[in-house]
Design an enzyme around this catalytic site. Structure first.
Site, short mmCIF file in Angstrom:
data_model
loop_
_atom_site.label_atom_id
_atom_site.label_comp_id
_atom_site.label_asym_id
_atom_site.label_seq_id
_atom_site.Cartn_x
_atom_site.Cartn_y
_atom_site.Cartn_z
CE LYS A 151 -2.13 -0.87 3.74
NZ LYS A 151 -1.77 -1.97 4.18
NE ARG A 173 -4.09 -1.26 10.10
CZ ARG A 173 -3.61 -0.15 9.69
NH1 ARG A 173 -3.43 0.86 8.75
NH2 ARG A 173 -2.05 -0.46 9.65
NE ARG A 228 7.77 -2.25 5.64
CZ ARG A 228 6.51 -2.05 5.65
NH1 ARG A 228 5.53 -2.03 4.42
NH2 ARG A 228 5.22 -2.10 6.35
NE ARG A 272 6.75 -0.05 11.20
CZ ARG A 272 5.61 0.02 10.23
NH1 ARG A 272 5.14 0.92 9.38
NH2 ARG A 272 4.69 -0.90 10.69
NE ARG A 314 1.94 -4.91 11.54
CZ ARG A 314 3.08 -4.22 10.59
NH1 ARG A 314 4.28 -4.41 11.91
NH2 ARG A 314 3.37 -4.10 9.69
#
Ligand code: ADP
Ligand code: ZN
Length: 216
Positions: free
Chosen positions: A13, A88, A127, A162, A173
């Site tokens: 996204k 969300r 990531r 992160r 998640r």
């Protein structure tokens, strides 16, 4: 023009939204980025949000709506925006509908990015993100490493994993995504501006989005 980007964490996204922003000249609004900015600043809102974000939980709807309303009220959103990571939940989608009516904006596209779960997990654990809140460039240790290891190509700040991108938090998640956000596909599925695409290459996905928007 208003575009909503839906999809699991890691579906692409953010990357697709960044390209759309340049192409359409409207801002990308990422609730995740706004919240991380508040956490970095150490604001009251940031402190509250951090308690949820650390473990991958969703931040409560009222906090999110406050952030989104304030952001959409800024002048650069007069022509619309690309919403990345929002809504969300169903209550957020209902609140957005009312807000858009108030602002006189209509939905031009609701794009759902699809990806198999193994791919999401691989992408998210590889990531790395620029630690500078006003940059937040995204890298990947396999496919898009920074030129100098651990240093942002754009601004020179450290490039880090992160806190919420460890495997355990990512699995949490994804579960929350399935339970709480997936119902939005039914919510928006009946709208003529809704479509689903996979995102292997973000540039190609953007071309497809533009083609579908012309047809619609
Ligand atoms: P991703 O899309 O990769 O999950 P984000 O950067 O969008 O990551 O979000 C990071 C975290 O911020 C989420 O796990 C959640 O805690 C919080 N968050 C972001 N957007 C929302 C939202 N619309 N509603 C509730 N929580 C949110
Ligand atoms: Zn940077």
């Amino acid at each position: 023009m208003l575009i909503i980007m839906l999809g699991a964490p890691g579906a692409g996204k953010g990357t697709v939204s960044a390209i759309l922003t340049r192409e359409f000249g409207i801002p990308q609004i990422s609730t995740g980025d706004i919240l991380r900015g508040e956490v970095k600043k150490g604001s009251d809102l940031g402190k509250k949000a951090d308690e949820y974000m650390k473990t991958g939980k969703l931040v409560p709807d009222d906090i999110i709506m406050g952030c989104v309303e304030a952001r959409l009220a800024i002048d650069d959103c007069k022509g619309g925006a690309i919403l990345d990571g929002f809504p969300r939940t169903i209550p957020q989608a209902d609140a957005l509908k009312a807000l858009l009516t108030k602002m006189g904006l209509k939905l031009d596209a609701v794009v759902n990015l699809e990806a198999p779960e193994e791919l999401l997990i691989r992408r998210l654990t590889s990531r790395r993100t620029c630690a500078n809140p006003s940059c937040q460039a995204i890298y990947n240790i396999y496919t898009r490493p920074p030129k100098n290891e651990g240093v942002c190509d754009i601004c020179g700040s450290p490039v880090l994993q992160r806190d919420d991108e460890t495997e355990e938090v990512i699995k949490n998640r994804l579960k929350i995504y399935r339970d709480t956000t997936l119902p939005l596909l039914d919510y928006y599925g009946r709208e003529p501006v809704f479509f689903s695409l996979s995102c292997i290459d973000a540039g190609e996905t953007v071309d497809e989005i533009k083609k579908k928007m012309k047809k619609g």
